[in-house]
Scaffold this active site. Structure first.
Site, PDB file in Angstrom:
ATOM      1  N   ASP A 169      20.977   2.174  -4.265  1.00  0.00           N
ATOM      2  CA  ASP A 169      21.637   1.231  -5.175  1.00  0.00           C
ATOM      3  C   ASP A 169      21.326  -0.235  -4.871  1.00  0.00           C
ATOM      4  OD1 ASP A 169      23.527   0.225  -3.272  1.00  0.00           O
ATOM      5  OD2 ASP A 169      24.969   1.788  -3.773  1.00  0.00           O
ATOM      6  N   GLU A 185      21.220   7.819  -0.133  1.00  0.00           N
ATOM      7  CA  GLU A 185      21.982   7.888  -1.396  1.00  0.00           C
ATOM      8  C   GLU A 185      21.174   8.398  -2.582  1.00  0.00           C
ATOM      9  OE1 GLU A 185      25.220   7.600  -1.948  1.00  0.00           O
ATOM     10  OE2 GLU A 185      25.910   6.825  -0.016  1.00  0.00           O
ATOM     11  N   HIS A 225      31.050   7.122   3.393  1.00  0.00           N
ATOM     12  CA  HIS A 225      29.750   6.446   3.240  1.00  0.00           C
ATOM     13  C   HIS A 225      29.914   4.933   3.102  1.00  0.00           C
ATOM     14  CE1 HIS A 225      29.295   6.400  -1.488  1.00  0.00           C
ATOM     15  NE2 HIS A 225      30.505   6.112  -1.115  1.00  0.00           N
ATOM     16  N   ASP A 265      19.517   1.676   0.788  1.00  0.00           N
ATOM     17  CA  ASP A 265      20.366   2.421  -0.142  1.00  0.00           C
ATOM     18  C   ASP A 265      19.701   2.341  -1.523  1.00  0.00           C
ATOM     19  OD1 ASP A 265      22.497   3.017  -2.039  1.00  0.00           O
ATOM     20  OD2 ASP A 265      23.962   2.583  -0.466  1.00  0.00           O
ATOM     21  N   ASP A 311      29.527  -1.698   2.882  1.00  0.00           N
ATOM     22  CA  ASP A 311      29.760  -0.534   3.751  1.00  0.00           C
ATOM     23  C   ASP A 311      30.407  -0.929   5.070  1.00  0.00           C
ATOM     24  OD1 ASP A 311      28.620   0.896   1.707  1.00  0.00           O
ATOM     25  OD2 ASP A 311      26.701   1.238   2.710  1.00  0.00           O
ATOM     26  N   HIS A 318      25.027   7.651   2.561  1.00  0.00           N
ATOM     27  CA  HIS A 318      24.984   6.594   3.569  1.00  0.00           C
ATOM     28  C   HIS A 318      25.839   6.880   4.802  1.00  0.00           C
ATOM     29  CE1 HIS A 318      23.373   2.202   3.331  1.00  0.00           C
ATOM     30  NE2 HIS A 318      23.011   2.816   4.427  1.00  0.00           N
ATOM     31  N   ASP A 371      21.501  -3.033   0.179  1.00  0.00           N
ATOM     32  CA  ASP A 371      22.572  -2.261  -0.445  1.00  0.00           C
ATOM     33  C   ASP A 371      23.336  -3.168  -1.406  1.00  0.00           C
ATOM     34  OD1 ASP A 371      24.859  -0.520  -0.831  1.00  0.00           O
ATOM     35  OD2 ASP A 371      24.542   0.286   1.186  1.00  0.00           O
ATOM     36  N   HIS A 408      26.402  -2.653  -1.732  1.00  0.00           N
ATOM     37  CA  HIS A 408      27.721  -2.632  -1.084  1.00  0.00           C
ATOM     38  C   HIS A 408      27.588  -3.057   0.373  1.00  0.00           C
ATOM     39  CE1 HIS A 408      27.528   0.535  -4.228  1.00  0.00           C
ATOM     40  NE2 HIS A 408      28.697   0.027  -4.585  1.00  0.00           N
TER      41      HIS A 408
HETATM   42 MG    MG Z   1      25.598   1.213  -1.924  1.00  0.00          MG
HETATM   43 MG    MG Z   2      25.474   2.130   1.082  1.00  0.00          MG
END
Ligand code: MG
Ligand code: MG
Length: 306
Positions: free
Chosen positions: A228, A271, A141, A226, A128, A97, A124, A126
Site C-alpha cells: 500500500d 501485504e 499488522h 508494504d 504501523d 506486515h 507504507d 501507514h
Molecule cells: Mg500499510
Molecule cells: Mg504496513
C-alpha cells in the site's frame, strides 16, 4: 555490479488482520518470476521455501486478533532472519506486515552480534506504530514499528533487549495515520515523510537524507515494502488500499537509490493479497521493484551521491 546471495524466505503470515489471502503471497512472487529476475542480474538465489510458525495454541482474546499465532510467527521469523543474514541478503516474501515483528527483531539480533547499528526504512501508507493497547482494530499488522522500538504492551512476544532507536527509523509514503499513532509519533525522532512532503519536495531528497545517515553510521539497513506504499491504481492487491500513494516511478526511484547506496541488508515484501489482484499485476510490480533494488536499471549511470 556487486552480486549477492539472495535468500528467499516465504512467510505466509495471514494473522495480522482479519481479511485473509496474504498466505498466497510467497507463491505469487515465485510465479511472477522473482527468482529469474534476480538471477538475470547475476545474483545467486537460494529459496529456503516457506516457513511455518512455531507451535502454538490459540485462546481467544477480547480485542486482539490471533495474538498467539502472531507470537509464534514472530519467534520463527526472528530465528530465520538472524540465521539467514550471515549468509546473504534475505528477502522475506509475505505475508502481511505482522511478519516484520519477527524479521526486524531478527535483523536487530544480527546487527547487535555484528556490532553495527540497524536502520529501518518503512515504505507504507501507514505508520504501523500501534501497540496491543492502542490499536482499536486489534490487527497486529499495525504494530511492528511499535514493537521493535520498545513500546509497551507486547506481553508474550519475544523480549526486545535493545530497542531500535527512533532516529534509526524512516517512514516514507504516509497518508493514513490514526490519531493515537500520530500523537505517539510526534514525540519521537522517527523521520516521517508523508505524501505532501513527497509532492512538495520529491521523494529523493528525504530518502537521500536518511541513507546519508545510515552510511555515516556504518549501519545495516532493513527495508520493509508494504504494497500500500503504492497507489492502488497500480497495485490493487492489498486489503488496506489508501488513495494517493506513490507512483510506479517514485517507487522505482526509491529502489534504484537503495541499490546505488549499497546499504540494504534485508528486505520484506508485505501485504500482497493475490486474491485481490488483477491477473497478477501487483505481484509483477513488486517483483520489478525488488529487481530495481537489486540493480536492474534501464541505463547505467556513473555512481554519484544520491
Ligand atoms: Mg500499510
Ligand atoms: Mg504496513
Amino acid at each position: 555490479m556487486t552480486t549477492q546471495n539472495c535468500i528467499l524466505i516465504g512467510a505466509p503470515v495471514d494473522c495480522g488482520k482479519r481479511r485473509t489471502g496474504c498466505l498466497m503471497g510467497p507463491d505469487a512472487y515465485r510465479t511472477a518470476g522473482l527468482v529469474a529476475a534476480l538471477e538475470d542480474l547475476g545474483h545467486s538465489v537460494e529459496d529456503r521455501g516457506n516457513l511455518s510458525p512455531n507451535p502454538f495454541t490459540a485462546p481467544s482474546h477480547p480485542k486482539l486478533h490471533a495474538p498467539a499465532e502472531t507470537i509464534a510467527w514472530t519467534e520463527a521469523l526472528a530465528e530465520a532472519a538472524a540465521a539467514a543474514l550471515p549468509d546473504g541478503l534475505p528477502i522475506f516474501l509475505g505475508g502481511d506486515h505482522a511478519l516484520s515483528l519477527g524479521t526486524v527483531a531478527g535483523a536487530m539480533q544480527h546487527a547487535a552480534t555484528s556490532g553495527r547499528p540497524l536502520f529501518v526504512l518503512w515504505l507504507d501508507a501507514h505508520s504501523d506504530f500501534h501497540t496491543p493497547d492502542s490499536t482499536d482494530s486489534g490487527n497486529l499488522h499495525g504494530t511492528p514499528l511499535g514493537y521493535v522500538t520498545g513500546r509497551p504492551g507486547f506481553e508474550g512476544f519475544p523480549v526486545i533487549e535493545n530497542a531500535l532507536p527512533h532516529e534509526n527509523v524512516a517512514i516514507i509514503g504516509l497518508r493514513s495515520v490514526d490519531p493515537q499513532e500520530r500523537d505517539a509519533l510526534q514525540e519521537t525522532r522517527i523521520q516521517r515523510v508523508d505524501m505532501r512532503e513527497i509532492d512538495e519536495n520529491g521523494i529523493a531528497r528525504p530518502l537521500g537524507r536518511f541513507l546519508d545517515r545510515v552510511a555515516a553510521a556504518g549501519g545495516m539497513l532493513h527495508v520493509s515494502l508494504d504494497v500500500d506504499f503504492l497507489d492502488p491504481s497500480v497495485a490493487p492487491a492489498v486489503g488496506t488500499t489508501v488513495p494517493g500513494g506513490a507512483t510506479v516511478r517514485e517507487a522505482h526511484l526509491v529502489m534504484e537509490m537503495l541499490h546505488d547506496s549499497g546499504l540494504m541488508t534485508s528486505l520484506d515484501l508485505v501485504e500482497l493479497n493475490p486474491f485481490l489482484d488483477e491477473r497478477g499485476r501487483t505481484a509483477q510490480v513488486m517483483v520489478d521493484l525488488a529487481a530495481s533494488a537489486l540493480g536492474r536499471r534501464v541505463f547505467d549511470r556513473p555512481t554519484r551521491a544520491y
